[in-house]
Design an enzyme around this catalytic site. Structure first.
Site, PDB file in Angstrom:
ATOM      1  N   HIS A 107       0.836  -1.202   0.000  1.00 54.62           N
ATOM      2  CA  HIS A 107       0.000   0.000   0.000  1.00 54.62           C
ATOM      3  C   HIS A 107       0.872   1.253   0.000  1.00 54.62           C
ATOM      4  CE1 HIS A 107       0.769  -0.651   4.278  1.00 54.62           C
ATOM      5  NE2 HIS A 107       0.349   0.566   4.555  1.00 54.62           N
ATOM      6  N   HIS A 109       1.337   3.960   1.988  1.00 62.37           N
ATOM      7  CA  HIS A 109       1.943   4.673   3.109  1.00 62.37           C
ATOM      8  C   HIS A 109       3.462   4.648   3.019  1.00 62.37           C
ATOM      9  CE1 HIS A 109      -1.948   4.145   5.686  1.00 62.37           C
ATOM     10  NE2 HIS A 109      -2.028   5.149   4.832  1.00 62.37           N
ATOM     11  N   ASP A 111       5.893   4.447   5.048  1.00 62.12           N
ATOM     12  CA  ASP A 111       6.709   3.470   5.780  1.00 62.12           C
ATOM     13  C   ASP A 111       6.713   2.103   5.104  1.00 62.12           C
ATOM     14  OD1 ASP A 111       3.974   3.295   6.586  1.00 62.12           O
ATOM     15  OD2 ASP A 111       4.529   2.199   8.393  1.00 62.12           O
ATOM     16  N   HIS A 112       5.963   1.963   4.015  1.00 58.00           N
ATOM     17  CA  HIS A 112       5.984   0.742   3.204  1.00 58.00           C
ATOM     18  C   HIS A 112       6.501   0.995   1.786  1.00 58.00           C
ATOM     19  CE1 HIS A 112       3.629  -1.836   6.037  1.00 58.00           C
ATOM     20  NE2 HIS A 112       3.358  -0.629   6.512  1.00 58.00           N
ATOM     21  N   HIS A 164      -7.504  -0.571   5.520  1.00 55.32           N
ATOM     22  CA  HIS A 164      -6.456   0.322   6.005  1.00 55.32           C
ATOM     23  C   HIS A 164      -6.255   1.448   4.999  1.00 55.32           C
ATOM     24  CE1 HIS A 164      -2.943   1.459   8.320  1.00 55.32           C
ATOM     25  NE2 HIS A 164      -2.171   1.372   7.247  1.00 55.32           N
ATOM     26  N   ASP A 188      -0.318  -3.914   6.191  1.00 59.44           N
ATOM     27  CA  ASP A 188      -0.993  -3.391   7.379  1.00 59.44           C
ATOM     28  C   ASP A 188      -2.455  -3.828   7.461  1.00 59.44           C
ATOM     29  OD1 ASP A 188       1.318  -2.173   8.125  1.00 59.44           O
ATOM     30  OD2 ASP A 188       0.616  -0.114   7.889  1.00 59.44           O
ATOM     31  N   HIS A 226       4.589  -4.919  10.492  1.00 57.62           N
ATOM     32  CA  HIS A 226       5.106  -4.268  11.696  1.00 57.62           C
ATOM     33  C   HIS A 226       5.360  -5.278  12.808  1.00 57.62           C
ATOM     34  CE1 HIS A 226       4.350   0.034  10.670  1.00 57.62           C
ATOM     35  NE2 HIS A 226       3.423  -0.493   9.880  1.00 57.62           N
TER      36      HIS A 226
END
Length: 323
Positions: A107, A109, A111-112, A164, A188, A226
């Site tokens: 996805h 975001h 942090d990915h 998400h 996530d 995570h």
């Protein structure tokens, strides 16, 4: 500030984070904070998980993220999942003498996906896959529900799991070529003991996504985005204190984390036994939430289960906030 105004400000902030380079700037600040806290080695010791010729390496990054290196050692093929930070991924690739054949992103975001551009510059011929409906930065190949992609014996099936984010997808690796169980790279959507926050869809949509994952073979290995195991299992034990499987898994996870060891993979069967977000049809959870009374228990409707999922999410956020 009123709830409505606060919610409006959150939506503006979230949109700026998830859809603009402003979010990338704050992501870089998070990377710096994590480096100051954990040093160059990251939040978790790197471990190689070998299943015949299949190797899976969770790569710690930021404060609690995992990217994954997935390697077919027979055919010398390798892919990377969710490189939120290019530095740790590049370091592992260099140490192992590997050039990736593809990058797979669950996805948008940062942090990915935040390492996509830098890795594209380092490996310009490597395709970057992501959802066709999630505005993932710097991807070159767009995927839809049911698509299949192959790299040597690494054969992935794509499943759409919105909730998400609106276009979140997961990657399911066929384990048969390696004589092992399938592997789910869940981003996530699903964590060990938890699930992601529902930023871009109502709980009914996330419920459908979680039900799809719950329908996978019970031995499917879960590789989440995570390291949230202890926090999630503390909440799972809190909301269902009589669940011995949640308590035992929590004790196990605490011991692992005390030694900076990775808590993945779990399995779909395990998650169905202690993860409250996957147990919205179970009597003990619904009674704990006060959603059903003391009378005879009846199988809940999907509407009731979606209500339960939202209630669990809200209680989890109050218990300990995690994305």
């Amino acid at each position: 500030m009123g709830t409505k105004a606060g919610g409006c400000l959150f939506r503006i902030g979230y949109t700026l984070y998830s859809r603009t380079r402003i979010g990338y700037y704050y992501h870089q600040k998070d990377i710096t904070k994590a480096r100051e806290k954990f040093g160059d080695e990251g939040h978790t010791q790197i471990t190689h998980f070998d299943y015949g010729n299949l190797r899976v390496v969770p790569i710690p990054m930021v404060s609690d993220n995992y990217a994954y290196l997935v390697q077919d050692r027979k055919n010398n093929k390798a892919i990377v999942v969710d490189p939120g930070h290019a530095g740790p991924v590049h370091k592992v690739l260099t140490q192992m003498g590997i050039q990736p054949d593809a990058i797979l992103v669950t996805h948008k975001h940062w942090d990915h996906s935040g390492g996509n551009r830098e890795l594209k510059q380092a490996f310009p011929q490597v395709p970057i896959y992501g959802s066709a409906t999630d505005s993932v930065p710097d991807i070159t190949r767009r995927l839809n529900d049911g698509d299949k992609i192959e790299f040597g014996d690494l054969k992935f099936r794509i499943m759409s799991t919105p909730g998400h984010t609106v276009g979140h997808i997961v990657y399911i690796l066929d384990g048969r070529e390696f004589g092992t169980e399938d592997s789910l790279f869940s981003g996530d959507c699903l964590f060990l003991g938890g699930c992601g926050r529902m930023f871009e869809a109502p709980s009914s949509v996330m419920l459908t996504s979680l039900d799809k994952l719950a329908g996978l073979d019970g031995n499917t290995k879960l590789w989440p985005g995570h390291e949230y195991a202890v926090d999630n299992l503390e909440f799972a034990h809190h909301i269902d204190p009589d669940n011995e499987k949640a308590k035992n898994k929590l004790d196990w996870a605490k011991e692992k984390r005390e030694n900076k060891q990775c808590t993945c993979p779990s399995t779909i069967d395990e998650e169905r036994s202690y993860n409250p977000f996957m147990r919205t049809a179970e009597e003990s959870i619904l009674r704990s939430l006060g959603i059903v009374g003391d009378g005879e228990f009846q199988q809940p409707s999907n509407e009731t289960r979606a209500k339960a999922l939202m209630e669990i999410r809200q209680r989890k956020d109050q218990f300990k906030y995690k994305l």
